[in-house]
Scaffold this motif. Structure first.
Motif, short mmCIF file in Angstrom:
data_model
loop_
_atom_site.label_atom_id
_atom_site.label_comp_id
_atom_site.label_asym_id
_atom_site.label_seq_id
_atom_site.Cartn_x
_atom_site.Cartn_y
_atom_site.Cartn_z
N LEU A 151 0.82 -1.21 0.00
CA LEU A 151 0.00 0.00 0.00
C LEU A 151 0.85 1.26 0.00
CD1 LEU A 151 -2.84 1.20 0.08
CD2 LEU A 151 -2.74 1.06 2.59
N LYS A 152 2.06 1.18 0.56
CA LYS A 152 2.95 2.34 0.59
C LYS A 152 3.34 2.79 -0.81
CE LYS A 152 5.01 1.09 5.05
NZ LYS A 152 6.26 0.66 5.75
N HIS A 153 3.19 1.89 -1.79
CA HIS A 153 3.60 2.18 -3.17
C HIS A 153 2.39 2.44 -4.08
CE1 HIS A 153 7.61 0.94 -1.94
NE2 HIS A 153 7.09 -0.19 -1.47
N VAL A 186 -15.24 4.42 2.90
CA VAL A 186 -14.99 4.76 1.50
C VAL A 186 -16.27 5.18 0.79
CG1 VAL A 186 -14.41 3.73 -0.75
CG2 VAL A 186 -12.86 3.45 1.18
N LYS A 187 -17.41 4.65 1.22
CA LYS A 187 -18.69 5.02 0.59
C LYS A 187 -18.93 6.52 0.63
CE LYS A 187 -21.19 0.70 1.41
NZ LYS A 187 -22.30 0.05 2.16
N ILE A 196 -7.58 6.98 -0.40
CA ILE A 196 -6.23 6.52 -0.04
C ILE A 196 -5.93 6.82 1.42
CG2 ILE A 196 -3.76 6.87 -0.48
CD1 ILE A 196 -4.51 7.36 -3.44
N ASP A 197 -6.38 7.97 1.91
CA ASP A 197 -6.18 8.30 3.32
C ASP A 197 -6.87 7.27 4.23
OD1 ASP A 197 -4.67 10.51 2.75
OD2 ASP A 197 -6.32 11.95 2.94
N ILE A 198 -8.07 6.86 3.84
CA ILE A 198 -8.80 5.85 4.62
C ILE A 198 -8.04 4.54 4.62
CG2 ILE A 198 -10.90 4.43 4.66
CD1 ILE A 198 -12.35 6.95 3.48
N ASN A 200 -4.81 4.04 4.13
CA ASN A 200 -3.59 4.18 4.92
C ASN A 200 -3.88 4.14 6.42
OD1 ASN A 200 -1.67 4.36 2.83
ND2 ASN A 200 -2.07 6.54 2.54
N ARG A 201 -4.95 4.79 6.82
CA ARG A 201 -5.29 4.86 8.25
C ARG A 201 -5.67 3.47 8.79
NH1 ARG A 201 -8.69 8.49 7.84
NH2 ARG A 201 -10.69 7.41 8.10
N VAL A 202 -6.53 2.77 8.06
CA VAL A 202 -7.02 1.47 8.54
C VAL A 202 -5.97 0.37 8.41
CG1 VAL A 202 -8.84 -0.27 8.32
CG2 VAL A 202 -9.39 2.15 8.03
N TYR A 203 -5.13 0.46 7.39
CA TYR A 203 -4.07 -0.54 7.21
C TYR A 203 -2.95 -0.39 8.23
CZ TYR A 203 -5.39 -2.94 2.85
OH TYR A 203 -6.00 -3.73 1.92
N ALA A 204 -2.85 0.76 8.88
CA ALA A 204 -1.80 0.99 9.86
C ALA A 204 -1.85 -0.06 10.97
CB ALA A 204 -1.94 2.39 10.46
N LYS A 205 -0.68 -0.56 11.37
CA LYS A 205 -0.61 -1.62 12.37
C LYS A 205 -1.25 -1.21 13.69
CE LYS A 205 3.64 -3.55 10.41
NZ LYS A 205 5.08 -3.84 10.64
#
Length: 244
Positions: A151-153, A186-187, A196-198, A200-205
């Motif tokens: 996701l970082k890429h 996202v809806k 993308i912000d959503i 990144n936020r949710v994928y964060a450990k």
């Protein structure tokens, strides 16, 4: 990787025929395998060298390598490729990753794409890239470390084409809650940047998603059933790169 492509790589390491006009002819002469040249580009560091992507016509696998100006030598590229030219290395590693993704998914992608067409409405996160003639389907799990790294890429992918992101929650309850949270948020997103912000936020450990309702969890579980299993997605991130 199949034995045919393995033998192609091994034999191509010693190719050195001064009178061969095309590298595909050289390979066919030494291995009996027919290959197709898909891409080529000149290295910035040395104009006598070109990077090429070949496809083995029989197995369907791709291989990335470097050839000389005479097209008489082919050297396969691995992830351990080194050069002091940053632009060359970046482009080479992007193409190497593209070839690797293709080889991992091309035998199953027809079934996966068929399953994607049957997904619930709004279960694909569409991100518009700079090239509408290429699309990346990315199936990933918010808890998967490799997916978090991929996701970082995402912006690099968007430089090359559109992205159709499909988070799935198959790594337990926390994964399912995170996936349900993504689609809920996202809806309401109005722009790709917000989406993308959503992600990144949710994928964060460190992010802990609230427990999803039973209906949302049932949908998440159904999507996992549709996309995963033998002959479909067996690991994440699962990436299909398609030229339209």
């Amino acid at each position: 990787m199949k034995s045919k492509i393995s033998s192609l790589v091994a034999l191509c390491l010693c190719v050195n025929l001064a009178y061969a006009s095309k590298i595909t002819d050289v390979i066919e002469k030494q291995t009996g395998q027919k290959t197709t040249l898909l891409k080529e580009s000149v290295l910035k560091q040395d104009s006598n060298l070109k990077v090429i992507t070949l496809k083995d016509n029989a197995s369907g696998f791709k291989v990335l390598g470097i050839i000389n100006k005479q097209e008489s030598i082919f050297l396969p590229i691995t992830s351990a490729f080194f050069t002091d030219n940053d632009k060359d290395r970046e482009s080479l590693m992007q193409e190497f990753q593209s070839v690797s993704n293709y080889n991992l998914t091309f035998q199953t992608q027809a079934e996966v794409k068929k399953a994607i067409t049957k997904l619930p409405k709004d279960y694909i996160i569409h991100l518009k890239g700079k090239n509408s003639k290429k699309v990346f389907y990315i199936i990933s799990d918010p808890l998967c470390p490799h997916c978090q790294e991929e996701l970082k890429h995402i912006n690099q992918k968007l430089e090359l084409g559109d992205v159709k992101m499909i988070p799935i929650g198959w790594m337990g309850d926390e994964s399912a809650n995170k996936t349900a949270e993504i689609y809920l948020k996202v809806k309401n997103a109005k722009t790709d940047s917000e989406k993308i912000d959503i992600l990144n936020r949710v994928y964060a450990k460190t992010y802990k998603a609230p427990k999803a309702d039973s209906k949302s969890l049932a949908t998440v579980q159904e999507v996992v059933r549709m996309l995963t299993g033998k002959g479909k997605v067996e690991g994440t991130p699962y990436i299909i790169e398609e030229d339209l």
